[in-house]
Design an enzyme around this catalytic site. Structure first.
Site, PDB file in Angstrom:
ATOM      1  N   SER A 147     -34.528   0.246 -16.771  1.00 51.07           N
ATOM      2  CA  SER A 147     -35.292   1.400 -17.760  1.00 51.07           C
ATOM      3  C   SER A 147     -34.967   1.180 -18.689  1.00 51.07           C
ATOM      4  O   SER A 147     -35.424   2.116 -19.505  1.00 51.07           O
ATOM      5  CB  SER A 147     -35.186   2.554 -16.515  1.00 51.07           C
ATOM      6  N   LYS A 165     -25.463  -4.734 -24.232  1.00 47.16           N
ATOM      7  CA  LYS A 165     -26.621  -3.966 -24.012  1.00 47.16           C
ATOM      8  C   LYS A 165     -27.392  -3.225 -25.229  1.00 47.16           C
ATOM      9  O   LYS A 165     -27.392  -2.477 -26.196  1.00 47.16           O
ATOM     10  CB  LYS A 165     -26.392  -2.124 -23.000  1.00 47.16           C
ATOM     11  N   ASP A 295     -26.147   6.449  -9.425  1.00 43.76           N
ATOM     12  CA  ASP A 295     -27.011   5.652  -9.607  1.00 43.76           C
ATOM     13  C   ASP A 295     -26.852   4.647  -8.815  1.00 43.76           C
ATOM     14  O   ASP A 295     -26.128   2.715  -9.314  1.00 43.76           O
ATOM     15  CB  ASP A 295     -27.429   5.101 -11.174  1.00 43.76           C
ATOM     16  N   ASN A 300     -26.806  -3.008 -10.097  1.00 47.30           N
ATOM     17  CA  ASN A 300     -25.313  -2.051 -10.496  1.00 47.30           C
ATOM     18  C   ASN A 300     -24.244  -2.676 -10.289  1.00 47.30           C
ATOM     19  O   ASN A 300     -23.154  -2.167 -10.219  1.00 47.30           O
ATOM     20  CB  ASN A 300     -25.484  -0.362 -10.484  1.00 47.30           C
ATOM     21  N   ASP A 314     -22.796  -0.244 -15.180  1.00 47.29           N
ATOM     22  CA  ASP A 314     -23.631   0.996 -15.652  1.00 47.29           C
ATOM     23  C   ASP A 314     -22.541   2.464 -15.150  1.00 47.29           C
ATOM     24  O   ASP A 314     -23.068   2.919 -14.117  1.00 47.29           O
ATOM     25  CB  ASP A 314     -25.357   0.277 -14.622  1.00 47.29           C
TER      26      ASP A 314
END
Length: 457
Positions: A147, A165, A295, A300, A314
């Site tokens: 996202s 990333k 999360d 992840n 993450d």
């Protein structure tokens, strides 16, 4: 860069869509979504009238066609808009029609890619026009897209294999407006009734998303997790590459691993062992670390079949756990393990997880829900995550209570983040059909830790 887009598969080329980075373009995308949903409502309404079926606004909105429109548009927008769609798919999965839940679940692993030209522009802004000189190679084909950003594999001149990333352009600046726009859609769909005052929830969601978009902060949290798990077998945390990390780029060591769902192909003993390790980590986050990665998106986690290790990824969603929340869970868990329904209820109300009026107006339903949870958790035997028979029972009782508007209130915001991690991890256990002795893990972690000290006033 290492290769041309011409060599990519048709599916990969089809997932290339530029991220709308300007305020006007993002507002226009939401307007397009609203128009599509309205058109879908009209078509569904006409179909139902012609067939003599009853009509409600909620049923007209929650059609598979509108769910596909929502998933497609949020996937295109990325950023906070897509993140909230992911949260809905995970947090409300048991409460949505199965087909709608499956469509929204595609948001967890089907984000669009930035076209190479847009990617190169971001890299130049962050590293300078000669950024390629730092690498032997940099693969423009993403190995993951989520996202907030997409991940690329690269190798430095020194031979370090890295995962890079890259944050989508404009997502950090659009967080507040995206959250407001998605919440407007939820209100229209009936997921956010006007009777609920959700300002605090929206503020907390915006705050966390801003933190997730801060890649310097995420790098710091990743390094802290490496230290917390140092010497702990079974877990791998990437190593931060500080020299290449920027405001919108996070550079780290590349860590091999397969999808965590590949565990489903392993023996039951291996699935159970890995799931037990993950559940113990959640308990340690809550009762020992005082910090939790909130999360639980399946992406992840990565699984190494050769060693049985889990790669943790993450860390943007890491946040401190309020000591009151941690200690509230501790009191509820201790009372539950003892089978003491009255103490569970007292701890639940004291911690703010339940308003007193709920227990006052619906004592039988509340007691049945507590009994279901106690009976599931306190047996000294493996808990079967794949057996979800108790979930509809809890849902039915909770839904009946929820019809009483006098009981509507949000629990403390901090509890929502913790509960999301707990329930999301349990959802992974259900996907893997794992069986874990929750009682023993709980007793072990509670017995080896003390209540967290209260925050200074």
């Amino acid at each position: 860069m290492a290769e041309s887009e011409a060599n990519w598969t048709r599916e990969e080329r089809g997932r290339h869509r530029a991220v709308p980075s300007g305020r006007f373009s993002r507002v226009a995308s939401f307007s397009q979504l609203v128009g599509g949903v309205a058109g879908g409502m009209m078509a569904e309404g006409a179909r139902r009238i012609s067939s003599g079926e009853s009509i409600s606004a909620r049923d007209l909105i929650l059609t598979p066609g509108n769910a596909r429109r929502l998933a497609d548009r949020l996937s295109h927008l990325r950023g906070a808009a897509m993140k909230m769609g992911q949260m809905i798919s995970m947090d409300a999965g048991d409460f949505l029609p199965a087909e709608l839940s499956q469509i929204l679940a595609t948001l967890r692993d089907q984000a669009s890619f930035m076209p190479t030209r847009q990617l190169d522009k971001v890299l130049k802004e962050q590293w300078g026009n000669d950024w390629r000189r730092q690498f032997k190679w940099f693969n423009p084909r993403p190995i993951a897209a989520a996202s907030i950003g997409q991940v690329h594999k690269a190798m430095t001149r020194d031979g370090e294999e890295l995962a890079i990333k890259v944050q989508y352009p404009g997502v950090a600046k659009s967080i507040d407006s995206d959250v407001d726009n998605v919440m407007t859609l939820l209100r229209v769909a009936g997921f956010a009734p006007p009777e609920l005052e959700i300002d605090k929830l929206l503020a907390a969601a915006k705050k966390q998303l801003h933190e997730e978009a801060d890649y310097h902060r995420e790098g710091e949290q990743m390094e802290l997790y490496r230290k917390r798990l140092e010497g702990e077998p079974g877990f791998v945390v990437p190593l931060l590459h500080e020299g290449l990390t920027r405001e919108h780029i996070l550079a780290m060591s590349f860590e091999e691993g397969s999808s965590i769902e590949a565990l489903g192909e392993e023996t039951p003993e291996q699935r159970d062992a890995v799931m037990a390790r993950l559940m113990r980590l959640v308990a340690r986050e809550l009762f020992e670390f005082g910090v939790m990665q909130t999360d639980p998106n399946f992406a992840n986690y990565r699984y190494r079949r050769e060693t049985g290790e889990i790669v943790l990824l993450d860390f943007g969603a890491c946040r401190e756990v309020d000591p009151d929340v941690s200690n509230g869970y501790r009191r509820m868990l201790e009372a539950g393990l003892e089978g003491n329904r009255e103490e569970v209820l007292k701890a639940t109300i004291k911690s703010g997880f339940m308003m007193p009026i709920v227990a006052e107006k619906h004592p039988e339903r509340v007691n049945r829900m507590i009994d279901i949870v106690i009976n599931e958790m306190r047996e000294d035997k493996p808990f079967d995550f794949g057996d979800r028979a108790f979930v509809p029972l809890l849902r039915d009782e909770g839904y009946a209570i929820a019809q009483d508007k006098d009981t509507w209130a949000f629990p403390p915001i901090e509890t929502l983040f913790v509960q999301r991690k707990v329930s999301g991890t349990a959802l992974l256990g259900a996907r893997l059909k794992a069986q874990v002795n929750i009682r023993r893990i709980s007793e072990e972690v509670l017995g080896s830790t003390d209540p967290l000290p209260a925050r200074a006033a």
